[in-house]
Write a protein that holds these residues in place. Structure first.
Motif, PDB file in Angstrom:
ATOM      1  N   ASN A   1     -14.188 -10.034  -4.311  1.00 23.22           N
ATOM      2  CA  ASN A   1     -13.193 -11.073  -4.081  1.00 23.22           C
ATOM      3  C   ASN A   1     -13.726 -12.589  -3.593  1.00 23.22           C
ATOM      4  O   ASN A   1     -14.868 -12.334  -3.174  1.00 23.22           O
TER       5      ASN A   1
ATOM      6  N   HIS B   1      -7.154  -2.401  -6.546  1.00 25.38           N
ATOM      7  CA  HIS B   1      -7.258  -3.134  -5.133  1.00 25.38           C
ATOM      8  C   HIS B   1      -6.846  -2.104  -4.161  1.00 25.38           C
ATOM      9  O   HIS B   1      -6.889  -2.390  -2.766  1.00 25.38           O
TER      10      HIS B   1
ATOM     11  N   SER C   1     -11.365  -4.806   0.046  1.00 26.68           N
ATOM     12  CA  SER C   1     -12.178  -6.112   0.329  1.00 26.68           C
ATOM     13  C   SER C   1     -11.927  -6.651   1.494  1.00 26.68           C
ATOM     14  O   SER C   1     -12.720  -6.859   2.533  1.00 26.68           O
ATOM     15  N   GLY C   2     -10.333  -7.299   1.603  1.00 24.44           N
ATOM     16  CA  GLY C   2     -10.105  -8.081   2.675  1.00 24.44           C
ATOM     17  C   GLY C   2     -10.533  -9.548   2.038  1.00 24.44           C
ATOM     18  O   GLY C   2     -11.774  -9.637   1.140  1.00 24.44           O
TER      19      GLY C   2
ATOM     20  N   GLN D   1       0.976  -1.349   0.025  1.00 23.47           N
ATOM     21  CA  GLN D   1       0.030   0.103  -0.026  1.00 23.47           C
ATOM     22  C   GLN D   1       1.060   1.244   0.150  1.00 23.47           C
ATOM     23  O   GLN D   1       0.248   2.010   0.226  1.00 23.47           O
TER      24      GLN D   1
ATOM     25  N   GLU E   1     -10.430  -0.605   3.690  1.00 22.91           N
ATOM     26  CA  GLU E   1      -9.926  -1.753   3.261  1.00 22.91           C
ATOM     27  C   GLU E   1     -10.879  -2.331   1.849  1.00 22.91           C
ATOM     28  O   GLU E   1     -11.974  -2.201   1.971  1.00 22.91           O
TER      29      GLU E   1
HETATM   30  O1  DL6 Z   1      -7.871  -7.510  -3.399  1.00 22.28           O
HETATM   31  C1  DL6 Z   1      -7.239  -8.183  -2.662  1.00 22.28           C
HETATM   32  C2  DL6 Z   1      -6.777  -7.254  -1.693  1.00 22.28           C
HETATM   33  C3  DL6 Z   1      -7.820  -6.895  -0.816  1.00 22.28           C
HETATM   34  O2  DL6 Z   1      -8.423  -7.981  -0.321  1.00 22.28           O
HETATM   35  C4  DL6 Z   1      -7.151  -5.866   0.299  1.00 22.28           C
HETATM   36  O3  DL6 Z   1      -8.511  -5.246   0.910  1.00 22.28           O
HETATM   37  C5  DL6 Z   1      -6.425  -4.629  -0.328  1.00 22.28           C
HETATM   38  O4  DL6 Z   1      -6.008  -4.066   0.887  1.00 22.28           O
HETATM   39  C6  DL6 Z   1      -5.295  -5.283  -1.199  1.00 22.28           C
HETATM   40  N1  DL6 Z   1      -4.648  -4.266  -1.856  1.00 22.28           N
HETATM   41  C7  DL6 Z   1      -3.349  -4.261  -2.001  1.00 22.28           C
HETATM   42  C8  DL6 Z   1      -2.876  -2.888  -2.734  1.00 22.28           C
HETATM   43  N2  DL6 Z   1      -1.764  -2.863  -3.260  1.00 22.28           N
HETATM   44  N3  DL6 Z   1      -1.292  -2.339  -4.256  1.00 22.28           N
HETATM   45  N4  DL6 Z   1      -1.492  -1.603  -4.866  1.00 22.28           N
HETATM   46  O5  DL6 Z   1      -2.516  -5.191  -1.733  1.00 22.28           O
HETATM   47  O6  DL6 Z   1      -5.926  -6.372  -2.383  1.00 22.28           O
END
Ligand code: DL6
Length: 821
Positions: A468, A351, A658-659, A266, A656
């Motif tokens: 997701n 994401h 999705s998580g 992130q 968030e």
């Molecule tokens: O989509 C998969 C996952 C989500 O479940 C999380 O909520 C989200 O924080 C994560 N995103 C990342 C972003 N990285 N970059 N750019 O990891 O994706």
């Protein structure tokens, strides 16, 4: 079984060059893995042939990250030979579980994004979707975390030190990757301006294939990971003048590209090597895709009918410029034709909405490293801005766009001027794709309404949602055999490939005997975790405690600090004798912090400091324990999640995307304490919100709080327990002799604006935790809810997610004629 035994022994001798009589677990693990790989490769070859025979449209999933974890158990289960292998290895004197421990996690990703990619490959294999995962085979994956004096220390993850029996390295199929150099212009026979990029440096990309089997269906796909190889083995000039190290220097320099995964999550680190990694993997992948395509096609306009490319976040977005370059400069197509091919072929998944995670690359860097691509990006931008002008002036966009045209163009441009002139990769990905999807309903709504609102107005059909999902093979069947066996004994095994079948458990929630068996499965998993923690951390867990678990990357928006404030408050109540009705619990934390993320690392330190104080205090430690699980990774999650009773999903609403941990926990019967955020919202809707512990301010409430002026000090002054907890953290109550160690955390909340609204949600969170404690005392009701949670998780299978991508984005059908069994 005899066949497998023979194969294992043969591999110990002929592949590993060892004496089968010397019973090394390491050799036998490797030999078993090789014997399993033999069974996969036959099916993989048949799978590939069938794609050609049936002229199947293929899906290419491009991701800079994957988190496969360990492969052995999952592959045995998918092939249906788990029991056979267990018996065979037991005959040979080994427990399968012990052998599986020999495998190192393949940690080629940071967190959710990489693990999602691995779940998606599993689902493509199981559903029979003709798919390929493409990425980088990092020599060093996500760092190994150790906790020293309460602090995170990073160690190199040399995961291939002892080899990787699952991979096929294909040194004979190398693809050239070029960087730098210059662009020459020329005029073709029709008088059109053409370009040729003559590159400066060349590196080679070597494919390493890891096979991904479907569940019981003979369909095996592959994850092709690129490893950088130098095109100069040895500089003989240097060698001949006695400079041996100089002779190999360039080789080492080139091979650095695939050396290490960037450990940030992130937070985008705009480093030159990172851009090199992105282009390296993208160009090798596009070359491979086109090589396969050209075997059966001459006409490039047929590409979108044969190929779908999904960009996992913007990390591979330079692929859009790369395909354009090939179509324009090598295939000599016209711009419009090439552009249509690109847009119809690419799709992009976003994401994150965190601004610090949205990638940009300095124009100066791109101009130097990829000069032709930069030209193409400028041209894409110029044409796009003309189109924006046209649409804005048209009726459909309304007055707003028209009046604000200059600002609108600045906002949507591919180029941002400040703080330094850079390319916005998300804008490139949006413009160059026919589909842009978010990963949960709220996330997608926020993309449409806030982050990409201009694009939503310009292309109202483009942004869509694909919530997701997680694979039930790894996250239920393989990780949680006690529960899976119980479920299978009542409803059969169909749920492993059709998770909706779990709804058949609903009536059983009313059956006391089933509830008892459900609790017994949970207890077995808690005991397994207890044994593991004893072995690894030399700590004794109380299995009668409520197991309350918060495992994920450490980030301020995920609010581990909120959980910690609850722990400190519970500690205070217990030691002040104000918690006679406190339900005994063990609170687990686990997760890695980006090495350069100061605040996240300080949070880890604070958790460990609080843990040390609480665990050492005999007044409270029979009722409250805190455990920090070092080196959280996929295989650790597989142990912890089945043993969890309370899943912490407490991110700031709207943050968030999705998580996916939230889904794994509920699938394994944990109840969720969570905010109205990410896919937890859809889980609450599917399960029934009354069966979760939902608390906290919602996204729109937070927006309005921010607009009206959020003052964290009001909460501090207005809440005695909160004040006590924060003052303790700020003083040296948990850091004797190190006054002010955790002051930055507290100051960030009180004086730094509390960007993630920890204080605003504190009191409600405490209330929800009290509800949790109360309900846990009623084990029958707790179990009933636990069963219903799991029973209603069908929607959150990655099979559902992939079916939607296949139908609604890729226009790809599952292979006909795939048999089960
Ligand atoms: O989509 C998969 C996952 C989500 O479940 C999380 O909520 C989200 O924080 C994560 N995103 C990342 C972003 N990285 N970059 N750019 O990891 O994706």
């Amino acid at each position: 079984m005899e066949g497998l035994k023979k194969d294992v022994i043969r591999h110990v001798v002929s592949s590993l060059g060892s004496d089968y009589a010397s019973k090394s677990a390491y050799n036998y693990y490797n030999a078993l893995a090789l014997a399993v790989r033999d069974r996969l490769i036959d099916n993989w070859i048949k799978t590939q042939r069938s794609y050609y025979d049936e002229k199947a449209k293929r899906v290419y999933y491009l991701s800079l990250e994957y988190l496969p974890g360990k492969s052995l158990m999952n592959n045995l289960h998918c092939l249906g030979i788990y029991e056979t292998a267990r018996k065979a290895m037991s005959d040979l004197g080994f427990s399968l579980e012990d052998l599986a421990e020999q495998e190192w996690d393949a940690g080629l990703g940071n967190g959710g994004l990489g693990r999602l990619a691995s779940c998606f490959l599993d689902s493509m294999a199981t559903l029979g979707i003709p798919g390929y995962g493409y990425g980088i085979r990092y020599d060093y994956g996500i760092f190994h975390q150790v906790i020293e004096d309460g602090k995170q220390v990073e160690q190199a993850d040399n995961w291939m030190r002892v080899g990787n029996p699952w991979a096929y390295e294909r040194g004979q199929h190398l693809f050239p990757v070029r960087f730098f150099g210059e662009v020459k212009n020329w005029t073709d026979e029709y008088g059109r301006l053409r370009h040729t990029w003559t590159a400066g440096d060349t590196v080679l990309a070597m494919p390493c294939d890891m096979l991904v089997p479907g569940w019981d269906n003979h369909h095996v796909i592959n994850m092709r990971l690129w490893s950088a190889r130098s095109d100069v083995e040895f500089d003989l000039d240097f060698f001949n003048t006695g400079n041996y190290l100089g002779a190999v220097e360039e080789k080492i320099f080139d091979e650095k590209i695939s050396k290490v995964l960037y450990p940030s999550d992130q937070i985008e680190e705009g480093r030159e090597l990172r851009l090199k990694q992105q282009y390296f993997f993208v160009t090798a992948t596009i070359q491979d895709i086109l090589r396969r395509f050209r075997k059966k096609h001459q006409d490039m306009t047929e590409l979108p009918q044969s190929v779908a490319i999904q960009l996992n976040d913007t990390h591979p977005a330079i692929a859009i410029a790369e395909l354009m370059r090939i179509l324009l400069d090598e295939d000599l197509l016209d711009w419009e034709v090439a552009w249509d091919i690109c847009v119809s072929t690419f799709a992009y998944t976003n994401h994150t909405i965190l601004p610090e995670a949205l990638e940009t690359w300095p124009v100066s860097l791109l101009e130097r490293m990829l000069p032709r691509h930069m030209q193409i990006i400028y041209e894409i931008n110029a044409r796009f801005l003309r189109e924006v002008e046209r649409v804005a002036r048209s009726e459909d966009c309304g007055q707003l766009c028209h009046r604000d045209l200059d600002h609108l163009k600045q906002r949507v441009s591919l180029i941002q001027e400040r703080p330094i002139k850079s390319v916005r990769m998300a804008h490139l990905a949006i413009i160059g794709s026919h589909s842009v999807n978010g990963v949960a309903a709220l996330h997608t709504e926020l993309l449409k309404a806030r982050v990409f609102d201009d694009f939503q107005r310009l292309y109202p059909q483009k942004i869509n949602n694909k919530t997701n999902g997680v694979t039930p093979r790894r996250w239920l069947w393989s990780a949680n055999q006690p529960l899976s066996r119980l479920i299978a004994s009542h409803i059969g095994t169909g749920f492993v490939r059709n998770l909706d079948e779990l709804t058949q458990l609903e009536p059983l929630a009313a059956d006391p005997a089933f509830r008892e068996a459900w609790r017994a499965a949970k207890l077995e998993n808690k005991q397994r975790l207890q044994a593991y923690i004893k072995r690894k951390l030399m700590r004794e867990l109380h299995t009668e405690h409520l197991f309350d678990v918060h495992i994920k990357r450490i980030h301020e928006y995920k609010r581990q600090v909120l959980n910690l404030l609850h722990v400190v408050t519970a500690y205070n109540r217990l030691r002040h004798g104000q918690a006679a009705d406190f339900t005994p619990r063990t609170v687990f934390f686990g997760g890695k912090a980006a090495p350069s993320y100061f605040m996240a690392k300080r949070i880890i330190h604070a958790i460990n400091a609080v843990a040390a104080t609480v665990n050492a205090d005999s007044r409270v430690n029979d009722k409250l324990q805190v455990v920090y699980l070092p080196n959280y990774c996929v295989s650790q999650a597989e142990r912890v999640i089945p043993a969890t009773e309370l899943s912490e999903q407490i991110s700031t609403a709207g943050m968030e995307a999705s998580g996916t941990g939230n889904m794994k926990f509920a699938l394994n019967g944990a109840l969720t304490i969570g905010t109205w955020d990410g896919a937890t919202i859809e889980m609450a809707q599917a399960i029934g919100p009354e069966l979760l512990f939902i608390f906290g301010m919602r996204e729109d409430e937070l927006v309005s709080l921010r607009q009206h002026g959020y003052n964290p000090m009001l909460y501090y002054h207005g809440d005695e327990e909160l004040r006590e907890a924060l003052d303790m953290l700020r003083s040296d109550a948990f850091s004797p002799g190190q006054h002010g160690l955790f002051a930055p955390l507290v100051d960030n909340l009180l004086h730094g604006g509390d960007r993630f609204f920890v204080l605003a949600d504190y009191r409600q969170y405490l209330g929800a935790q009290q509800d949790v404690g109360r309900l846990y005392l009623d084990q029958e009701e707790w179990t009933r809810r636990s069963i219903l949670n799991a029973a209603r998780m069908g929607f959150f299978s990655s099979d559902r997610a992939i079916s939607q991508y296949a139908r609604e984005i890729w226009d790809v059908a599952p292979m006909a004629g795939l048999q089960n069994g």
